[in-house]
Design an enzyme around this catalytic site. Sequence first.
Site, PDB file in Angstrom:
ATOM      1  N   LYS A  76       0.866  -1.187   0.000  1.00 42.30           N
ATOM      2  CA  LYS A  76       0.000   0.000   0.000  1.00 42.30           C
ATOM      3  C   LYS A  76       0.898   1.232   0.000  1.00 42.30           C
ATOM      4  CE  LYS A  76      -3.841   2.068   2.650  1.00 42.30           C
ATOM      5  NZ  LYS A  76      -4.767   1.888   3.793  1.00 42.30           N
ATOM      6  N   SER A 151      -9.711   1.964   2.847  1.00 42.14           N
ATOM      7  CA  SER A 151      -8.810   2.729   2.006  1.00 42.14           C
ATOM      8  C   SER A 151      -7.764   1.860   1.310  1.00 42.14           C
ATOM      9  CB  SER A 151      -8.113   3.795   2.841  1.00 42.14           C
ATOM     10  OG  SER A 151      -7.275   3.168   3.806  1.00 42.14           O
ATOM     11  N   SER A 175     -10.040  -0.412   7.075  1.00 43.31           N
ATOM     12  CA  SER A 175      -9.468  -0.347   5.725  1.00 43.31           C
ATOM     13  C   SER A 175      -8.740  -1.587   5.214  1.00 43.31           C
ATOM     14  CB  SER A 175      -8.533   0.846   5.621  1.00 43.31           C
ATOM     15  OG  SER A 175      -9.298   2.005   5.507  1.00 43.31           O
TER      16      SER A 175
HETATM   17  N1  GLN Z   1     -13.293   4.377   6.282  1.00 43.55           N
HETATM   18  C1  GLN Z   1     -12.657   4.759   7.519  1.00 43.55           C
HETATM   19  C2  GLN Z   1     -12.221   6.201   7.440  1.00 43.55           C
HETATM   20  O1  GLN Z   1     -12.356   6.791   6.419  1.00 43.55           O
HETATM   21  C3  GLN Z   1     -11.523   3.848   7.824  1.00 43.55           C
HETATM   22  C4  GLN Z   1     -10.305   4.169   7.080  1.00 43.55           C
HETATM   23  C5  GLN Z   1      -9.148   3.314   7.470  1.00 43.55           C
HETATM   24  O2  GLN Z   1      -9.301   2.290   8.111  1.00 43.55           O
HETATM   25  N2  GLN Z   1      -7.973   3.770   7.070  1.00 43.55           N
HETATM   26  O3  GLN Z   1     -11.725   6.740   8.400  1.00 43.55           O
END
Ligand code: GLN
Length: 487
Positions: A76, A151, A175
Amino acid sequence: MHKFATLRQLSTGLGNGDFSAVELATHYLALIASNQQINGFITVDEERTLAIAAKADTDRASGRATPLTGVPIAHKDIFCTQGMLTTCGSKMLHNFVAPYDATVVSALDQAGAVTLGKTNMDEFAMGSSNENSFFGAVTNPWHIEHVPGGSSGGSAAVVAAGLAPAATGTDTGGSIRQPAAFCGITGLKPTYGRVSRYGMIAFASSLDQGGPLTRDAEDSALLLSYMAGYDEKDSTSVQRQDQWLTDVPSAGIANLTEKLTIGLPTEYFIDVDAEYIDQVRQTFEQLGHKCVDVSLSHTDVAIAAYYVIAGAEASTNLSRYDGVRFGHRCEQPESLHDLYQRSRSEGLGAEVQRRILTGTYALSVGYFDAYYLKAQKIRRLIANDFMAAFTQADVILAPTTPAPAFRLNALNKDPVAMYQQDKFTVPVSLAGLPALSMPCGFAEGLPVGAQLIAPAFREDLLLGLTKQYQTETDWHLATPQTHAGTA
Ligand code: GLN
């Protein structure tokens, strides 16, 4: 070579001399080049990848091999990679070449894994759909009009599409688990502190945790065994040695011998059509485990608490992007204030700015008690709920998401509806617990995931149970090529 091979199959192939690491890397690089539609990678550097693969071949020839030597993986783009672009999905860092490697990256490099490239992601890991990337949305390999989740959507999509056998991801509020569910793969968020955050670009430091996205539980354990470990460069890294994890590279996941009690939290089944979880439950019961109802009564306030805490931490973490030291800098600033204001306004996207604004507000004098402190109290109540549930059950089973992957552009104009997508993943993050999403069927032609949650540092239970499930069922073997409804 099988397009959807696991890390272990590739490792065996390399060990048997069926192909070399250079041949393997060449094969994957060609697949990546011919499949741009998913938009899963931000950076691919073929020359670099092939040089690492050549070194892996030399190491194997001289007997210096781990199971990962010569096996390709993707990272990532939140993990710093020395000498290579690390953008975090943001215009702010579109030209940032990291001066050092994240601990996770160097650990996997040392094991001999071959980095194929850096995967696309929501900007600064903020999002649930991968539509917040400066480098464009990622699409779901099962259906290109749907999102892959976020994400870590790029990581999940490239593994699901067979463009990489496995990838790293990070999970702050879901995410790893949510994109794994949307893309039909296995995603593990380890216990907070298990994997070093050094060199992992910070979003919300008390929640961020790196973990593997793979085709099955065995690969997940294998990748975790190299990613995990104490790191003096991360003050929240936990010092512990778990024998089961040390044994994984040579022996794999130990077979579960105990019969477990599996708790189903009633709050996770309100207003969701999760019949597929019933099937998982039946499979576990056939395997001799017992299922009981449990209650996690503060589930409904988790989203509100999470978005206050994560926003507050993001607002301080992201203050470092000031146009002075690195990243985007506006043209011809007229004053220091103008430099800050324009560099940040130009460099950061709408969702990131929204988080900084709400986070700063929640921390400001006069509002701190009403928002931030309150959210921290809710966080404690949620952790207590899990502790109480774990006196009645060994592991918790729930849906990973309220519904399968939604369509591109369906929710990105409505941040609150988007935030609600995380309602089953966020509580675990607030409690710092380990959780895994495993593919367990299809709904509306798209993959769905079951989430398993364990007490702190009991990833062995999650992996052992998932391995059992994946021995009984073959959802994890479905691919976008074999399944109807494919894009
Ligand atoms: N969707 C969540 C957010 O936008 C989790 C994102 C994540 O786990 N990086 O904060």
